[in-house]
Design a protein around this motif. Structure first.
Motif, short mmCIF file in Angstrom:
data_model
loop_
_atom_site.label_atom_id
_atom_site.label_comp_id
_atom_site.label_asym_id
_atom_site.label_seq_id
_atom_site.Cartn_x
_atom_site.Cartn_y
_atom_site.Cartn_z
N UNK A 47 0.85 -1.21 0.00
CA UNK A 47 0.00 0.00 0.00
C UNK A 47 0.87 1.24 0.00
N UNK A 48 0.49 2.20 -0.83
CA UNK A 48 1.16 3.50 -0.88
C UNK A 48 1.19 4.10 0.54
N UNK A 49 2.31 4.68 0.95
CA UNK A 49 2.35 5.22 2.31
C UNK A 49 2.56 6.73 2.37
N UNK A 50 2.88 7.36 1.23
CA UNK A 50 2.96 8.82 1.24
C UNK A 50 1.85 9.41 0.36
N UNK A 51 1.20 10.42 0.88
CA UNK A 51 0.11 11.10 0.15
C UNK A 51 0.33 12.61 0.24
N UNK A 52 -0.18 13.32 -0.76
CA UNK A 52 -0.14 14.78 -0.66
C UNK A 52 -0.90 15.23 0.58
N UNK A 53 -2.08 14.64 0.76
CA UNK A 53 -2.91 15.03 1.91
C UNK A 53 -3.51 13.78 2.54
N UNK A 98 4.07 15.41 7.51
CA UNK A 98 3.41 15.05 8.76
C UNK A 98 3.37 13.52 8.81
N UNK A 99 3.78 12.95 9.93
CA UNK A 99 3.68 11.50 10.11
C UNK A 99 2.35 11.18 10.74
N UNK A 100 1.69 10.16 10.21
CA UNK A 100 0.33 9.86 10.63
C UNK A 100 0.21 8.36 10.90
N UNK A 101 -0.24 8.04 12.09
CA UNK A 101 -0.50 6.66 12.43
C UNK A 101 -2.00 6.42 12.31
N UNK A 102 -2.39 5.52 11.42
CA UNK A 102 -3.81 5.22 11.26
C UNK A 102 -3.95 3.71 11.18
N UNK A 103 -4.97 3.17 11.90
CA UNK A 103 -5.05 1.73 12.02
C UNK A 103 -3.71 1.27 12.58
N UNK A 104 -3.07 0.30 11.91
CA UNK A 104 -1.75 -0.11 12.38
C UNK A 104 -0.66 0.23 11.35
N UNK A 105 -0.93 1.27 10.55
CA UNK A 105 0.03 1.67 9.51
C UNK A 105 0.59 3.05 9.79
N UNK A 106 1.81 3.26 9.37
CA UNK A 106 2.40 4.59 9.44
C UNK A 106 2.40 5.19 8.04
N UNK A 107 1.84 6.39 7.93
CA UNK A 107 1.81 7.10 6.66
C UNK A 107 2.53 8.44 6.82
N UNK A 108 2.86 9.06 5.69
CA UNK A 108 3.32 10.45 5.74
C UNK A 108 2.53 11.24 4.70
N UNK A 109 2.48 12.55 4.93
CA UNK A 109 1.77 13.42 3.98
C UNK A 109 2.36 14.82 4.02
N UNK A 110 2.07 15.56 2.97
CA UNK A 110 2.50 16.95 2.93
C UNK A 110 1.64 17.83 3.82
N UNK A 111 0.34 17.56 3.83
CA UNK A 111 -0.59 18.28 4.69
C UNK A 111 -1.61 17.33 5.26
#
Lengths: 282, 282
Positions: free
Chosen positions: B1-7, B90-103
């Motif tokens: 699964x993709x882990x970086x998103x713009x938002x 911004x680092x974001x923990x959702x469910x049991x995944x770590x994501x990053x995003x610009x905003x």
């Protein structure tokens, strides 16, 4: 037809529709006046409004208006031409009817500037946007009617029955076959409105200066500051406070006419909030 | 699964959906995280949202999410538990995944206060809302898991694989048959979290004080100030400026979580505007 409503809304786009639905949910009587639906009607496809994927602007408006009708909103397919706060009520001229309401909401969208040189300076001094409002001042006189759309034909006919001589200029091409015989249809466009001593005296058409006593400009959307004398407008936007109140008593505004972004979702949100403020405010 | 998103958007209600659609229209990659959909999902009928007459809240959400999917939004049916601005991302923990995003955009709605005495005081000092974030700190220790919903089961199992002893308290009734064997399911509820010298020491359950090293509270909606340490919240509302920016860098908020009126139209409008501000801001 009922002539008093709790709220009259000028403009049948997203902001006006949203306000109308919320006011009906609060059991207020609502008159929704609209004519030109502006940019939305010509939108080929709208993608980012939640709940209506891949819809044309025209279909969106049709759905919106059907929903209003079902909710008990009175739809009136004519533009608001003039309004005047009168203490406990606001008097509203729309189409050729006079209405009154407790509160007025302006959701008139972005009115494209289609101003003729001289128009802005002499509005209210020999230039009028409302045949029903001001026609009687020109009994027996010579007037120019500058009309941008078919609805102007009917108003010109009304003016023709009052004025001594009526000249009809089409600002944009439209169907005008129903004009009365006593109205002179002119070739060419008015390129300027001329004046002397603060009073309109002539319209310029090509090389020719044609003497007139007054000018009626009939367009589907009236600039809001012409519609409501004294309304505070800055850079083309109606100035509102955080509660969507304009500087005029009992007159609110929401949607594109109060500023960007020009988005359906934003307009829908503001219409809803303005409606709730109106309900709270009275 | 993709882990970086713009938002990344926390919350799949009207504000989050509206923002997601507008961001996709601007060609941004979007992750929409949601779990509990709050008040809207239980709404029997919504009448005043333009374009969706007489619809149930549940059906509205289904339509919204389908539209997001079709627009290329990545839907992730798990709550955001924690976020941390880290300079450019911004680092974001959702469910049991770590994501990053610009905003990051918070559209978390009104989180009902379900606080246990002691909870607010010791959040971050022995009380955690995120198993994945903080589980490792309790290796070999004794913890209480207070869970309000089924998704807590999976997280408790994860904690059970790390901690020395794991007690499971159901804050609300839910299906918990899939708990691992090494987790002790407790009768009764935790009525208070007790501490000594600024550190959690016990949970109170009925008459009994049970010694623990830490407490994990797992609810579908995390209070925003727990989700984002340092986030400015006043009277339960996330504080934003006119551009929907919170006090945290790259973190915006819109919809019910920034204040009343709690209306779909208002939330949709704010989501749209916040999205456009994000696009402009970077």
């Amino acid at each position: 037809m009922q002539t008093h409503f709790d709220v009259i809304i000028a403009g049948g786009g997203p902001a006006g529709v949203s306000a109308a639905l919320t006011l009906r949910a609060r059991n207020k009587s609502v008159l929704l006046c609209y004519s030109d639906l502006g940019a939305l009607k010509t939108a080929h496809r709208v993608d980012n409004y939640p709940g209506m994927p891949r819809i044309s602007g025209e279909e969106m408006i049709r759905t919106f208006h059907k929903q209003c009708e079902d909710a008990g909103v009175t739809l009136y397919p004519h533009a608001v031409r003039q309004l005047l706060p009168m203490g406990d009520t606001v008097s509203v001229m729309a189409g050729d009817q006079l209405f009154t309401c407790g509160n007025m909401l302006l959701c008139v969208g972005v009115v494209r500037k289609m101003r003729i040189p001289g128009e802005q300076e002499y509005a209210g001094h020999g230039i009028s946007y409302c045949a029903t409002c001001d026609g009687m001042f020109y009994r027996g006189k010579k007037i120019a009617v500058i009309s941008a759309y078919e609805e102007g034909v009917e108003e010109a006919n009304f003016l023709g029955s009052i004025a001594g001589e009526t000249l009809y200029f089409a600002e944009k091409p439209h169907h005008a076959a129903d004009l009365s015989d006593n109205i002179t249809v002119m070739d060419g466009k008015v390129s300027a409105i001329l004046s002397e001593n603060g009073k309109v005296t002539h319209v310029q058409c090509g090389e020719e200066k044609i003497p007139v006593d007054g000018v009626f400009i009939l367009r589907p959307a009236t600039p809001p500051d012409q519609m409501a004398p004294g309304l505070c407008v800055q850079d083309g936007k109606i100035v509102v406070d955080a509660d969507y109140r304009t500087n005029l008593d009992r007159v609110y505004a929401a949607g594109d006419c109060v500023g960007a972004p020009y988005q359906i979702a934003k307009a829908v949100g503001e219409g809803n909030m303005a409606a709730l403020k109106m309900v709270q405010g009275n």
